[in-house]
Design a protein around this motif. Structure first.
Motif, PDB file in Angstrom:
ATOM      1  N   GLU A 367       0.828  -1.204   0.000  1.00  0.00           N
ATOM      2  CA  GLU A 367       0.000   0.000   0.000  1.00  0.00           C
ATOM      3  C   GLU A 367       0.860   1.251   0.000  1.00  0.00           C
ATOM      4  O   GLU A 367       0.520   2.251  -0.636  1.00  0.00           O
ATOM      5  N   THR A 368       1.988   1.196   0.721  1.00  0.00           N
ATOM      6  CA  THR A 368       2.906   2.332   0.723  1.00  0.00           C
ATOM      7  C   THR A 368       3.459   2.571  -0.667  1.00  0.00           C
ATOM      8  O   THR A 368       3.469   3.705  -1.165  1.00  0.00           O
ATOM      9  N   LEU A 369       3.913   1.516  -1.327  1.00  0.00           N
ATOM     10  CA  LEU A 369       4.454   1.656  -2.684  1.00  0.00           C
ATOM     11  C   LEU A 369       3.407   2.183  -3.659  1.00  0.00           C
ATOM     12  O   LEU A 369       3.703   3.022  -4.513  1.00  0.00           O
ATOM     13  N   ARG A 370       2.194   1.708  -3.522  1.00  0.00           N
ATOM     14  CA  ARG A 370       1.143   2.134  -4.450  1.00  0.00           C
ATOM     15  C   ARG A 370       0.730   3.582  -4.236  1.00  0.00           C
ATOM     16  O   ARG A 370      -0.047   4.134  -5.011  1.00  0.00           O
ATOM     17  N   SER A 371       1.250   4.206  -3.183  1.00  0.00           N
ATOM     18  CA  SER A 371       0.997   5.632  -2.972  1.00  0.00           C
ATOM     19  C   SER A 371       1.902   6.491  -3.846  1.00  0.00           C
ATOM     20  O   SER A 371       1.773   7.720  -3.845  1.00  0.00           O
ATOM     21  N   PHE A 372       2.829   5.853  -4.587  1.00  0.00           N
ATOM     22  CA  PHE A 372       3.783   6.581  -5.423  1.00  0.00           C
ATOM     23  C   PHE A 372       3.773   6.028  -6.842  1.00  0.00           C
ATOM     24  O   PHE A 372       3.475   4.855  -7.060  1.00  0.00           O
ATOM     25  N   GLU A 373       4.097   6.890  -7.798  1.00  0.00           N
ATOM     26  CA  GLU A 373       4.172   6.465  -9.194  1.00  0.00           C
ATOM     27  C   GLU A 373       5.314   5.469  -9.356  1.00  0.00           C
ATOM     28  O   GLU A 373       6.409   5.670  -8.826  1.00  0.00           O
ATOM     29  N   GLN A 374       5.069   4.399 -10.108  1.00  0.00           N
ATOM     30  CA  GLN A 374       6.031   3.310 -10.199  1.00  0.00           C
ATOM     31  C   GLN A 374       7.372   3.741 -10.781  1.00  0.00           C
ATOM     32  O   GLN A 374       8.409   3.213 -10.413  1.00  0.00           O
ATOM     33  N   GLY A 375       7.391   4.706 -11.677  1.00  0.00           N
ATOM     34  CA  GLY A 375       8.646   5.126 -12.287  1.00  0.00           C
ATOM     35  C   GLY A 375       9.367   6.243 -11.553  1.00  0.00           C
ATOM     36  O   GLY A 375      10.412   6.708 -12.013  1.00  0.00           O
ATOM     37  N   SER A 376       8.849   6.666 -10.392  1.00  0.00           N
ATOM     38  CA  SER A 376       9.436   7.801  -9.684  1.00  0.00           C
ATOM     39  C   SER A 376      10.663   7.393  -8.882  1.00  0.00           C
ATOM     40  O   SER A 376      10.850   6.226  -8.530  1.00  0.00           O
ATOM     41  N   ASP A 377      11.498   8.383  -8.579  1.00  0.00           N
ATOM     42  CA  ASP A 377      12.701   8.119  -7.789  1.00  0.00           C
ATOM     43  C   ASP A 377      12.355   7.633  -6.382  1.00  0.00           C
ATOM     44  O   ASP A 377      13.039   6.768  -5.834  1.00  0.00           O
ATOM     45  N   ILE A 378      11.301   8.175  -5.811  1.00  0.00           N
ATOM     46  CA  ILE A 378      10.972   7.775  -4.440  1.00  0.00           C
ATOM     47  C   ILE A 378      10.449   6.336  -4.412  1.00  0.00           C
ATOM     48  O   ILE A 378      10.700   5.595  -3.454  1.00  0.00           O
ATOM     49  N   TYR A 379       9.762   5.924  -5.473  1.00  0.00           N
ATOM     50  CA  TYR A 379       9.332   4.518  -5.571  1.00  0.00           C
ATOM     51  C   TYR A 379      10.557   3.616  -5.606  1.00  0.00           C
ATOM     52  O   TYR A 379      10.628   2.599  -4.911  1.00  0.00           O
ATOM     53  N   SER A 380      11.531   3.996  -6.434  1.00  0.00           N
ATOM     54  CA  SER A 380      12.766   3.212  -6.538  1.00  0.00           C
ATOM     55  C   SER A 380      13.509   3.173  -5.209  1.00  0.00           C
ATOM     56  O   SER A 380      14.043   2.129  -4.808  1.00  0.00           O
ATOM     57  N   LEU A 381      13.544   4.310  -4.520  1.00  0.00           N
ATOM     58  CA  LEU A 381      14.215   4.361  -3.220  1.00  0.00           C
ATOM     59  C   LEU A 381      13.561   3.412  -2.227  1.00  0.00           C
ATOM     60  O   LEU A 381      14.244   2.624  -1.548  1.00  0.00           O
ATOM     61  N   LEU A 382      12.241   3.453  -2.141  1.00  0.00           N
ATOM     62  CA  LEU A 382      11.524   2.609  -1.186  1.00  0.00           C
ATOM     63  C   LEU A 382      11.642   1.130  -1.542  1.00  0.00           C
ATOM     64  O   LEU A 382      11.862   0.289  -0.666  1.00  0.00           O
ATOM     65  N   LYS A 383      11.511   0.828  -2.831  1.00  0.00           N
ATOM     66  CA  LYS A 383      11.493  -0.578  -3.251  1.00  0.00           C
ATOM     67  C   LYS A 383      12.887  -1.185  -3.309  1.00  0.00           C
ATOM     68  O   LYS A 383      13.129  -2.275  -2.760  1.00  0.00           O
ATOM     69  N   ASN A 384      13.832  -0.477  -3.948  1.00  0.00           N
ATOM     70  CA  ASN A 384      15.129  -1.087  -4.232  1.00  0.00           C
ATOM     71  C   ASN A 384      16.199  -0.777  -3.198  1.00  0.00           C
ATOM     72  O   ASN A 384      17.068  -1.616  -2.938  1.00  0.00           O
ATOM     73  N   ASP A 385      16.173   0.423  -2.634  1.00  0.00           N
ATOM     74  CA  ASP A 385      17.235   0.814  -1.709  1.00  0.00           C
ATOM     75  C   ASP A 385      16.857   0.562  -0.259  1.00  0.00           C
ATOM     76  O   ASP A 385      17.613  -0.055   0.496  1.00  0.00           O
ATOM     77  N   ILE A 386      15.692   1.042   0.135  1.00  0.00           N
ATOM     78  CA  ILE A 386      15.239   0.794   1.510  1.00  0.00           C
ATOM     79  C   ILE A 386      14.702  -0.626   1.650  1.00  0.00           C
ATOM     80  O   ILE A 386      14.840  -1.258   2.694  1.00  0.00           O
ATOM     81  N   GLY A 387      14.121  -1.146   0.575  1.00  0.00           N
ATOM     82  CA  GLY A 387      13.623  -2.523   0.586  1.00  0.00           C
ATOM     83  C   GLY A 387      12.436  -2.729   1.495  1.00  0.00           C
ATOM     84  O   GLY A 387      12.404  -3.676   2.285  1.00  0.00           O
ATOM     85  N   ILE A 388      11.420  -1.853   1.381  1.00  0.00           N
ATOM     86  CA  ILE A 388      10.284  -1.962   2.309  1.00  0.00           C
ATOM     87  C   ILE A 388       9.454  -3.220   2.062  1.00  0.00           C
ATOM     88  O   ILE A 388       8.713  -3.649   2.947  1.00  0.00           O
TER      89      ILE A 388
END
Length: 504
Positions: A367-388
């Motif tokens: 749900e947190t990820l879906r609050s952001f556009e999939q191609g955005s930098d913050i999506y990438s940060l949350l998914k790939n770097d922070i690994g939520i």
């Protein structure tokens, strides 16, 4: 646990080092204390700020270059912070991390904190009004809170001693495009100065009866109405160490509180040197932290109204070399500018229409990820770097939580336990005796029917080794690998029968 305690001790001298600057006496006729307290009367202003970090690998230890690069890639730039005279605040800035650049905006007033970032599908907000009531506290007064802060600042500033290196000079500097005649206050503090400075501060505090009493008196005026509003004002609160003194007796309460605090400070001074030696003995890493290689350099540029209009802060902290943290030092560099002091400033509000209320929402990683556009930098940060969304589970052969059952080479586990541990939503269709599982991150849907050896994964039939069965406790069992892999996790089993489930 021992390492964690040691790290906590490392933080103490760093924080104290930053505080030392707050207490400087007159230098070359310039009232440093007045300058440091000058901003306490600022009701409105605009400012900018940049923050960067620099880590240096330790010599003789294989550097974790990825760690160093990650630390050094972080930056924070706030191009505009607006403080309105009614207390409202707004800010716009950019967070830098690796190759990512994430612009954000922030707004706070008496009702809520609202923020958003580039790539967010909606703003996020956290209501402030009613927060005190939710904690069972009523009567908080922001003006009185600010007054207590000022009293505490005055007490600290008055009593902290001068560092060894401090100087004053007249300079001409540009602040937000305006050339200003300013007083530059420069100071340098090293880690090895810190213990003596702290001891000197404690001695001064112990002797400052007037300042300490003024602070406690102001604190009483702030707290007593709160206690009274919450039904505690008429009681003798022995738990506060007041003995038989009624809480309504301001003079008695303040006197007892002062004497108790002074006694505690004096007791600490009696054992200060011995406790410091013991601290060095039990935590030898402090000798590196509290060395001349740890250094704080500060340049404050103050106008004729004793307001800080520009500041440059450079903090370098020497670190004890270790395989766990292979760094020689880490540095923070902070630069700020302030303009339009006590001028007409209006904070920029962020609309809460369609915003996500964080006080009531319990967001899953998906749900947190879906609050952001999939191609955005913050999506990438949350998914790939922070690994939520990352999950790692381990199931032992005799696991007393999952109670795995192995039959014909296939391991079965309770569907609900594993699915929910992977953040999936589980539903029950009583009419069809079917269990639906909805993947949290990707939204895939799985359907398992009790007694059926077929499952549906996004509408595609998958053959199971045996029908879904229910144990004596009412738990539905399904093949572990089928369920885990359908929820985008990998499954590995070692030679001892331990199963490792990982989802990126």
């Amino acid at each position: 646990m021992k390492k964690m305690k040691a790290r906590t001790k490392w933080l103490l001298p760093i924080l104290a080092l930053l505080l030392i600057l707050a207490g400087c006496q007159t230098v070359a006729g310039f009232d440093v204390n007045k300058a440091l307290l000058g901003d306490s009367d600022v009701k409105s202003s605009e400012s900018s700020m940049t923050l960067s970090v620099n880590a240096v690998p330790a010599a003789g230890i294989s550097p974790d270059q990825e760690l160093v690069d990650l630390i050094n890639s972080f930056s924070l730039s706030i191009g505009s912070t607006k403080l309105q005279d009614n207390g409202n605040v707004s800010a716009t800035g950019v967070v830098g991390y690796k190759q990512l650049s994430i612009p954000f905006t922030f707004y706070m007033d008496t009702t809520a904190v609202v923020f958003t970032a580039e790539g967010a599908k909606q703003p996020f907000y956290y209501p402030v009004s009613g927060y005190e009531e939710s904690l069972g506290i009523v009567g908080l007064d922001q003006n009185k809170t600010q007054e207590i802060y000022k009293l505490l600042s005055q007490l600290v500033v008055k009593n902290l001693p001068n560092p060894g290196a401090i100087s004053v000079a007249s300079v001409n500097k540009s602040v937000y495009g305006e050339q200003l005649n300013l007083t530059k206050l420069h100071t340098e503090i090293t880690g090895d100065e810190l213990p003596a400075l702290v001891k000197s501060f404690l001695k001064s505090i112990s002797k400052d009866t007037g300042g300490f009493t003024a602070f406690l008196s102001g604190l009483y005026d702030y707290l007593y109405p709160l206690l009274e509003a919450n039904g505690l004002g008429a009681n003798e609160l022995s738990d506060l160490g007041l003995g038989e003194i009624p809480l309504e007796d301001k003079e008695g309460v303040v006197t007892v509180a002062h004497d108790a605090a002074k006694l505690a400070v004096d007791a600490l001074l009696l054992v200060y040197d011995k406790q410091l030696d013991k601290l060095y003995e039990t935590t030898p890493e402090l000798k590196t932290i509290l060395s001349k290689d740890t250094r704080l350099n500060v340049d404050l540029f103050v106008d004729s109204g004793f307001h800080v209009r520009k500041q440059n802060i450079d903090l370098n902290v020497a670190l004890p070399a270790s395989e766990e943290l292979p760094l020689q030092s880490i540095s923070l560099k902070l630069e700020t500018e302030t303009w339009n002091v006590n001028g007409p400033v209006t904070a920029d509000p962020i609309s809460t229409e369609g915003a996500l209320d964080l006080s009531s929402a319990q967001l899953t990683p998906g749900e947190t990820l879906r609050s952001f556009e999939q191609g955005s930098d913050i999506y990438s940060l949350l998914k790939n770097d922070i690994g939520i969304t990352a999950k790692s589970l381990m199931i032992a052969p005799d696991d007393d939580y999952y109670y795995p059952i192995v039959d014909g080479g296939t391991t079965y586990v309770p569907l609900r336990y594993l699915a929910e541990d992977l953040d999936a939503a589980v539903g029950w269709d009583g009419a069809n005796r079917a269990i639906t599982v909805t993947d949290d991150v990707y939204g895939d849907q799985l359907v398992f029917k009790i007694g059926s050896d077929q499952a549906l994964i996004n509408g595609t039939a998958v053959k199971l080794a045996q029908p879904v069965f229910v144990d004596e406790y009412g738990d539905a069992y399904v093949p572990l690998r089928v369920l885990a892999e359908a929820l985008h996790a990998t499954v590995e089993k070692d030679e001892y029968g331990y199963i490792y489930i990982d989802r990126p």
